[in-house]
Each structure stands twice: as C-alpha cells, then as structure tokens.
Design an enzyme around this catalytic site. Structure first.
Site, mmCIF file in Angstrom:
data_model
loop_
_atom_site.group_PDB
_atom_site.id
_atom_site.type_symbol
_atom_site.label_atom_id
_atom_site.label_comp_id
_atom_site.label_asym_id
_atom_site.label_seq_id
_atom_site.Cartn_x
_atom_site.Cartn_y
_atom_site.Cartn_z
ATOM 1 C CG HIS A 250 -2.113 -0.945 1.002
ATOM 2 N ND1 HIS A 250 -2.910 -1.386 2.048
ATOM 3 C CD2 HIS A 250 -2.609 -1.528 -0.129
ATOM 4 C CE1 HIS A 250 -3.844 -2.196 1.568
ATOM 5 N NE2 HIS A 250 -3.674 -2.298 0.259
ATOM 6 C CG HIS A 379 -3.155 -5.154 -8.102
ATOM 7 N ND1 HIS A 379 -2.975 -3.921 -7.509
ATOM 8 C CD2 HIS A 379 -4.150 -5.738 -7.402
ATOM 9 C CE1 HIS A 379 -3.808 -3.771 -6.501
ATOM 10 N NE2 HIS A 379 -4.540 -4.857 -6.412
#
Length: 393
Positions: A250, A379
């Site tokens: 993150h 992703h």
C-alpha cells in the site's frame, strides 16, 4: 529487451489478458468467470464477485485502448451490462457476491463501490460508450456522497448493512479510501471535472499526512472517529483482507497515486511523499536473501508476514516507473529493473500467462490456484499501463 519499453510492456499485458480471454466470458449467466487454475482451467464457474467484475471491465477497457482490438471493447461492454443490470440494486448500491445470477452477499462495501466507480471511469476514459458511462460515474459518485461520505472527516465509511442503510460498521480503513482516490483520479481523467481531483487530493492528504504514523507510515485500521486502532487483528497478521501491520504494497500504491495526482497538480509534497513511501518500503521489506517484497511489518520494522504477494510487486513496478520519470533518480529505474527480474523469475507464468497469486519466503507456490474471485490480474495490467504512460511521457 528493456523492461522500460513500449514493446516489453505491451507484450506482457497481452500475455496476461490472453490467459483470461475468452475463457472468462460467461455467456450463460452474464458477466465473467473469475476463478482459474494455473493452467487456465476454470476452478469455479458460478461465483461473481463485484470487485472481479469491475476489475475485468478495467482490464478490457485498458486493453482496448492499448491494442485497438474491438473484441476487448465488446468484452468490456459485456461486463458493464452485467455490472449495471445484475450487480446494481434499485437503491443504487451494488451486490458484493452473486452466484450464477442469484444474490449470495448483498453487503454494501465502500471498497466495492470504489471499483464500480473505477470501472465506469475506465470505460469512459477509453472511449467505450462514453455518454452512458459518464452518467454512471456521476450516479455512483452521488450514491457514495449520500451514504458513505462523512463530511465531518472528509473520509468514507467502510461497510453499510441493513435495508435502510442504518447499520454502519464502526471499522474505518485506509484501503477503501485509497481505492476511492484511485477511482476519483480516473474520474477526473475521464471527465476533466476538478471536483473529482480535489476529492482525491483531500483523501491523499488525510491518509498520507494527517493520519500517518510519525508522518511517514500509512496505517491501515481505524475506529469510527478515525483514531488508529493498533490492536485490530493483532493476532491475525495473515488475515486476507485486513492484516495487522504496515503493508509496503500500500505504500507503493500510494506512491503511484500521489504521482498520478502530481501530474495534474504540482504540489511538492505529493512527489516528496511518493519518494518517502517508496524508499521506506524497499528499505524495510525487500528480501535481500531471496528477492521480492515481504507482505507486512510492525512498528519496530519486524517482518510479520514473509509471503510475497503478486499485487505488491505490481504496485512497486508502477511506483518505480513513475518516480524514475518524475524525479529522475537512477535508483528508481534500478529498483524497477530489479523488481521486474524477480517477477519474470518467480511470479509471471511463462508457460500459461498471468501471475501467480502468492509465494512463500522461498519463492515457492502454495497451490495451483492462480485467480480467486477478485484477482483478474488487474494489478499487473494496471502497473504495466502506468509504466507505459511514463515510457511515453
């Protein structure tokens, strides 16, 4: 061939999308088939996850733009129809999980709504039914504004249950807000409406500056007053969706998003914070013995989960490409190449395409289950698409 090149990145995206397409198309019940084994065999025909539906729409919209292949536009439209006609409820919320065409879980997740917004924005931005999807962007944003947005904090709640929207979970998380920031940037790119960019900046400032631990580290878990909950899942560091600890993945993702904003708003703190988050992650989480990024660490920088997740490395690639182009420091292209070498060696499936989901600390697979319900390899495709942008900037 250079990893930082149009040819490599487009070829890699092509290998990923052809692993899923056309077998992912569900012409019986609508939408997509999400679950695949490593060799491309279907693991589950029936589970339709909201996030998986939206991520496939992003993938096909993006690939339509990259390859100018009308089949991908049709595939995106196929998913958009299912999203709006099957996932969407009359109250404007979206069903979390569908089994075939029956409701399995109708819990309202902000995380899911963020991907709904991203799906419509990505389709619009990539010239797929622009007017219809522009309307749905605003419809979805207004729904979020009405039920999930807290004006007092400038942030979004995580989970709402109950038919009358009265059961708001006390948990607050940065993850859903981070993905809303991503979706809002895409909404801005699709519509050029600065309302979306301003909200994205506000969320980024809250999470990366005002709420950050020691002004450096992005924490994941908060109570309903947005106070850090340092005990949340402390005994469950391997929780699939809300693990305890700091997530370097993150940090990379925020680094990428801050640079996405910086391209449109040249505030110094955006680039400086992007560099800081990237540097912290590689310093404390890169496995110097076996390569790759560990999953979580604690306040004392102790590694809590040594597994190597596919999405973490994708986000590292996107962040490194952006920092190299926007900051110019050679170390970022060095990290970019180092990460790609790891991905090609361990995570990318050379035989069948796509990326393996998770490896242990020795870079070994746990199983042959490549794609669970929400994965879709969004992703890696998004990361390659980001890198392409910087190659051609």
């Amino acid at each position: 061939m250079s990893f930082f090149s149009t040819q490599f990145l487009t070829e890699h995206i092509g290998k990923i999308i052809t692993f899923y397409y056309p077998n992912c198309m569900d012409y019986d019940h609508g939408g997509y088939i999400n679950q695949f084994y490593d060799n491309g065999e279907i693991a589950d025909f029936d589970t339709k996850h909201l996030v998986g539906t939206c991520r496939f729409i992003y993938n096909f919209s993006t690939c339509y733009k990259i390859f100018n292949n009308s089949e991908y536009a049709v595939a995106a439209e196929h998913g958009l129809n299912f999203l709006y006609n099957k996932h969407r409820r009359n109250d404007g919320s979206y069903i979390w999980v569908i089994n075939k065409d029956k409701i399995k879980d109708k819990t309202r997740h902000c995380y899911g709504m963020a991907f709904v917004l991203l799906a419509y924005a990505a389709a619009n931005k990539n010239n797929i039914n622009k007017m219809k999807n522009k309307k749905r962007i605003y419809e979805t944003f207004n729904f979020l504004e009405t039920y999930f947005y807290e004006k007092s904090t400038g942030m979004y709640v995580d989970v709402i249950d109950g038919e009358d929207f009265n059961k708001i979970d006390k948990y607050r998380g940065q993850n859903a807000n981070m993905h809303l920031c991503e979706a809002l940037i895409c909404c801005f790119e699709a519509t050029m409406d600065t309302m979306f960019l301003n909200r994205a900046i506000s969320i980024a400032d809250q999470i990366c500056n005002k709420l950050s631990y020691k002004k450096k580290f992005v924490w994941e878990h908060y109570d309903n007053n947005w106070k850090p909950d340092w005990k949340y899942n402390i005994n469950d560091p391997k929780h699939l969706f809300r693990p305890y600890g700091f997530l370097p993945g993150h940090f990379f993702e925020w680094s990428k998003l801050l640079m996405n904003i910086y391209r449109y708003n040249k505030k110094d703190w955006l680039l400086e914070k992007a560099k800081s988050l990237f540097d912290i992650s590689v310093k404390h989480s890169w496995d110097n013995k076996n390569g790759g990024i560990f999953y979580t660490f604690d306040k004392d920088k102790n590694i809590l989960d040594k597994d190597k997740y596919y999405w973490v490395h994708a986000e590292m690639l996107a962040a490194a490409a952006g920092l190299y182009r926007l900051d110019g420091n050679q170390k970022y292209i060095d990290w970019y190449n180092k990460c790609w070498q790891y991905v090609i060696t361990y995570l990318s499936d050379a035989e069948y395409g796509g990326w393996f989901r998770v490896l242990n600390h020795k870079n070994e697979k746990y199983d042959n289950y490549k794609s669970p319900p929400a994965k879709t390899d969004y992703h890696p495709i998004a990361a390659c698409n980001e890198a392409l942008l910087y190659v051609n900037l």
